[in-house]
Design a protein around this motif. Structure first.
Motif, PDB file in Angstrom:
ATOM      1  N   ASN A   1       0.842  -1.193   0.000  1.00  0.00           N
ATOM      2  CA  ASN A   1       0.000   0.000   0.000  1.00  0.00           C
ATOM      3  C   ASN A   1       0.878   1.244   0.000  1.00  0.00           C
ATOM      4  N   PRO A   2       1.206   1.785  -1.169  1.00  0.00           N
ATOM      5  CA  PRO A   2       2.069   2.966  -1.219  1.00  0.00           C
ATOM      6  C   PRO A   2       1.456   4.201  -0.565  1.00  0.00           C
ATOM      7  N   GLN A   3       0.141   4.208  -0.359  1.00  0.00           N
ATOM      8  CA  GLN A   3      -0.528   5.344   0.277  1.00  0.00           C
ATOM      9  C   GLN A   3      -0.818   5.091   1.757  1.00  0.00           C
ATOM     10  N   ALA A   4      -0.147   4.141   2.345  1.00  0.00           N
ATOM     11  CA  ALA A   4      -0.420   3.749   3.729  1.00  0.00           C
ATOM     12  C   ALA A   4      -0.277   4.921   4.698  1.00  0.00           C
ATOM     13  N   ARG A   5      -1.175   4.936   5.698  1.00  0.00           N
ATOM     14  CA  ARG A   5      -1.116   5.900   6.796  1.00  0.00           C
ATOM     15  C   ARG A   5      -0.375   5.235   7.946  1.00  0.00           C
ATOM     16  N   LEU A   6       0.799   5.754   8.253  1.00  0.00           N
ATOM     17  CA  LEU A   6       1.712   5.098   9.186  1.00  0.00           C
ATOM     18  C   LEU A   6       2.115   6.027  10.317  1.00  0.00           C
ATOM     19  N   ILE A   7       2.313   5.443  11.487  1.00  0.00           N
ATOM     20  CA  ILE A   7       2.998   6.135  12.580  1.00  0.00           C
ATOM     21  C   ILE A   7       4.284   5.367  12.825  1.00  0.00           C
ATOM     22  N   THR A   8       5.407   6.017  12.555  1.00  0.00           N
ATOM     23  CA  THR A   8       6.708   5.382  12.755  1.00  0.00           C
ATOM     24  C   THR A   8       7.277   5.845  14.088  1.00  0.00           C
ATOM     25  N   VAL A   9       7.742   4.883  14.879  1.00  0.00           N
ATOM     26  CA  VAL A   9       8.172   5.139  16.257  1.00  0.00           C
ATOM     27  C   VAL A   9       9.637   4.721  16.385  1.00  0.00           C
ATOM     28  N   HIS A  10      10.528   5.691  16.350  1.00  0.00           N
ATOM     29  CA  HIS A  10      11.971   5.437  16.447  1.00  0.00           C
ATOM     30  C   HIS A  10      12.389   5.609  17.897  1.00  0.00           C
ATOM     31  N   LEU A  11      12.785   4.500  18.536  1.00  0.00           N
ATOM     32  CA  LEU A  11      13.130   4.520  19.952  1.00  0.00           C
ATOM     33  C   LEU A  11      14.551   4.017  20.138  1.00  0.00           C
ATOM     34  N   GLY A  12      15.467   4.939  20.391  1.00  0.00           N
ATOM     35  CA  GLY A  12      16.847   4.593  20.704  1.00  0.00           C
ATOM     36  C   GLY A  12      17.258   5.392  21.916  1.00  0.00           C
ATOM     37  N   ASN A  13      18.509   5.842  21.965  1.00  0.00           N
ATOM     38  CA  ASN A  13      18.889   6.778  23.018  1.00  0.00           C
ATOM     39  C   ASN A  13      18.174   8.105  22.803  1.00  0.00           C
ATOM     40  N   GLY A  14      17.996   8.457  21.529  1.00  0.00           N
ATOM     41  CA  GLY A  14      17.102   9.531  21.136  1.00  0.00           C
ATOM     42  C   GLY A  14      15.827   8.916  20.584  1.00  0.00           C
ATOM     43  N   CYS A  15      14.691   9.577  20.776  1.00  0.00           N
ATOM     44  CA  CYS A  15      13.405   9.002  20.380  1.00  0.00           C
ATOM     45  C   CYS A  15      12.568  10.028  19.630  1.00  0.00           C
ATOM     46  N   SER A  16      11.892   9.579  18.573  1.00  0.00           N
ATOM     47  CA  SER A  16      10.964  10.472  17.883  1.00  0.00           C
ATOM     48  C   SER A  16       9.919   9.649  17.151  1.00  0.00           C
ATOM     49  N   MET A  17       8.838  10.309  16.776  1.00  0.00           N
ATOM     50  CA  MET A  17       7.754   9.688  16.021  1.00  0.00           C
ATOM     51  C   MET A  17       7.428  10.558  14.826  1.00  0.00           C
ATOM     52  N   ALA A  18       6.842   9.924  13.814  1.00  0.00           N
ATOM     53  CA  ALA A  18       6.418  10.667  12.633  1.00  0.00           C
ATOM     54  C   ALA A  18       5.088  10.133  12.148  1.00  0.00           C
ATOM     55  N   ALA A  19       4.262  11.031  11.648  1.00  0.00           N
ATOM     56  CA  ALA A  19       3.029  10.678  10.949  1.00  0.00           C
ATOM     57  C   ALA A  19       3.338  10.733   9.458  1.00  0.00           C
ATOM     58  N   VAL A  20       3.170   9.597   8.775  1.00  0.00           N
ATOM     59  CA  VAL A  20       3.579   9.479   7.375  1.00  0.00           C
ATOM     60  C   VAL A  20       2.388   9.021   6.543  1.00  0.00           C
ATOM     61  N   ARG A  21       2.094   9.785   5.504  1.00  0.00           N
ATOM     62  CA  ARG A  21       1.004   9.421   4.592  1.00  0.00           C
ATOM     63  C   ARG A  21       1.567   9.325   3.171  1.00  0.00           C
ATOM     64  N   GLY A  22       1.445   8.142   2.566  1.00  0.00           N
ATOM     65  CA  GLY A  22       1.939   7.979   1.209  1.00  0.00           C
ATOM     66  C   GLY A  22       3.429   8.232   1.075  1.00  0.00           C
ATOM     67  N   GLY A  23       4.200   7.864   2.099  1.00  0.00           N
ATOM     68  CA  GLY A  23       5.634   8.052   2.060  1.00  0.00           C
ATOM     69  C   GLY A  23       6.099   9.452   2.386  1.00  0.00           C
ATOM     70  N   VAL A  24       5.170  10.340   2.754  1.00  0.00           N
ATOM     71  CA  VAL A  24       5.481  11.747   3.012  1.00  0.00           C
ATOM     72  C   VAL A  24       5.258  12.060   4.487  1.00  0.00           C
ATOM     73  N   SER A  25       6.245  12.670   5.110  1.00  0.00           N
ATOM     74  CA  SER A  25       6.111  13.068   6.509  1.00  0.00           C
ATOM     75  C   SER A  25       5.189  14.276   6.617  1.00  0.00           C
ATOM     76  N   VAL A  26       4.155  14.163   7.468  1.00  0.00           N
ATOM     77  CA  VAL A  26       3.211  15.267   7.643  1.00  0.00           C
ATOM     78  C   VAL A  26       3.248  15.841   9.069  1.00  0.00           C
ATOM     79  N   ASP A  27       3.890  15.132   9.995  1.00  0.00           N
ATOM     80  CA  ASP A  27       4.103  15.679  11.336  1.00  0.00           C
ATOM     81  C   ASP A  27       5.154  14.833  12.026  1.00  0.00           C
ATOM     82  N   THR A  28       5.810  15.406  13.020  1.00  0.00           N
ATOM     83  CA  THR A  28       6.857  14.682  13.740  1.00  0.00           C
ATOM     84  C   THR A  28       7.021  15.275  15.127  1.00  0.00           C
ATOM     85  N   SER A  29       7.526  14.458  16.066  1.00  0.00           N
ATOM     86  CA  SER A  29       7.495  14.853  17.472  1.00  0.00           C
ATOM     87  C   SER A  29       8.642  15.773  17.873  1.00  0.00           C
TER      88      SER A  29
END
Length: 402
Positions: free
Chosen positions: A201-229
């Motif tokens: 699904n190339p148009q997938a609505r995704l929340i990506t959760v990157h958790l390391g020593n530094g942490c952030s999240m992104a709202a991604v629609r169709g491969g495009v970042s539309v918001d981030t923490s």
């Protein structure tokens, strides 16, 4: 094309050597606990035939420069080295955290670019200095190689203005560039593409959760970042190893006005002495996990607070995306800490998120689906590969340049 990729984190150094177009690295490694006692280097060599070779060394590495020099010795080691001559490396790709408004794409490093990266130190005080050291050392060791910077901020340049602007006077944005930039963009871009391919699904609505020593999240629609923490710098958003994440600005005014802190002391407090370190007395999630298992109350609270902040952002980003196809966990904690994933996903069934406890607790390589079969929203664990993404972008830039 031989491309050596350097990824300097706040307390770690990851690296891989690629011979593109092949995407399997010739070697890879991780330097952990930089600046702490008993730093660890794990170096892996992947021969064309036979089993991989693994070398582990424990030693004290006071800074990233010392760590990178040890790595370079391994790369040219007489027995396990991949390189005989540093000139065999044609390009060195560097992860650089903050590109400000100056860099919206992968960039060949020049003296002017280095000056700009250095000018941006105050915006990423834990990272840009380490990135800069990596560049300077690589220039000495690989003098014939093209040095290339890949910026964490680039993927988030697609945020709409209402998402990246702050409610501050106009001139602070127009003249000073104060806005949301976002970080971990290379990781978010990579795992979002992997998730979209997995879901077909190339148009997938995704929340990506990157958790390391530094942490952030992104709202991604169709491969495009539309918001981030993360925001203007990599301090906002989630609770991190030593960083506070979101905090009421009134706390800063209180620290300065009532407790006598100056700006440098506040920066040091929020960037280096807060987060899980401030809550639990330790910044390494593996150590905190062991303390939690032993019944430590501070560790228990730290885990609960850490997961709660992630859950709040999931709710917000599901609203931003007007629905959700998958939540993606990645990076060291996201990929390996089953308790974090369980705490985050519990009581989110109203969003269609239903975790399978057995799948969540089982480790396996590659992409893992850890949701129940009937879950409307997929919960995926996808190993990030920022190094491969950086190598790809370096090759694309240099091929275009040629």
């Amino acid at each position: 094309m031989n491309i050596f990729v350097i990824n300097s984190g706040s307390s770690s150094l990851k690296y891989q050597l690629f011979r593109l177009p092949a995407e399997q690295p010739l070697c890879s490694g991780l330097v952990e606990r930089i600046g702490l006692d008993n730093s660890v280097i794990t170096h892996k060599v992947f021969p064309a035939v036979g089993e991989e070779q693994v070398v582990r060394r424990t030693l004290d590495l006071p800074d990233h420069r010392a760590g990178l020099r040890e790595v370079l010795q391994l790369l040219t080691d007489a027995e396990i080295g991949i390189l005989q001559d540093p000139n065999e490396v044609e390009a060195v790709g560097h992860r650089v955290v903050h590109g400000g408004e100056s860099f919206a794409a992968t960039t060949i490093i020049t003296p002017e670019v280095k000056r700009e990266i250095k000018r941006l130190f105050p915006l990423a005080p834990l990272h840009n200095p380490a990135n800069y050291v990596g560049i300077e050392v690589a220039e000495q060791i690989f003098p014939q190689a093209q040095q290339v910077a890949v910026f964490d901020t680039a993927f988030h340049q697609t945020l709409p203005e209402y998402a990246y602007r702050y409610a501050l006077p106009e001139e602070l944005y127009r003249e000073q560039g104060i806005r949301v930039y976002g970080f971990h963009g290379t990781s978010h871009k990579y795992v979002a593409a992997q998730a979209a391919a997995y879901l077909s699904n190339p148009q997938a609505r995704l929340i990506t959760v990157h958790l390391g020593n530094g942490c952030s999240m992104a709202a991604v629609r169709g491969g495009v970042s539309v918001d981030t923490s993360m925001g203007f710098g990599p301090l906002a958003g989630l609770v991190m190893g030593t960083r506070s994440g979101d905090i009421d600005p009134s706390v800063i005014f209180h620290l300065i006005g009532q407790l006598g802190y100056d700006a440098e002391q506040v920066s040091n407090l929020l960037n280096k002495r807060s987060g899980m370190l401030g809550l639990a007395g330790n910044s390494d999630m593996r150590d905190i996990s062991r303390a939690l298992e032993a019944g430590d109350e501070r560790a228990t609270l730290a885990y609960e607070l850490y997961a709660y902040r992630i859950k709040k952002y999931i709710g917000a980003y599901a609203a931003v995306l007007n629905g959700l196809d998958a939540v993606v966990f990645t990076a060291g904690v996201g990929e390996n800490d089953a308790l974090v994933r369980r705490l985050v996903c519990q009581e989110l069934d109203f969003l269609g998120i239903e975790l399978d406890e057995a799948k969540n607790a089982t480790r396996s390589p590659g992409i893992r689906e850890i949701n129940q079969k009937e879950s409307r929203v997929k919960v995926l664990v996808i190993p990030t590969n920022e190094e491969l993404e950086i190598a790809r972008q370096c090759e694309e830039l240099l091929s275009t340049k040629d």
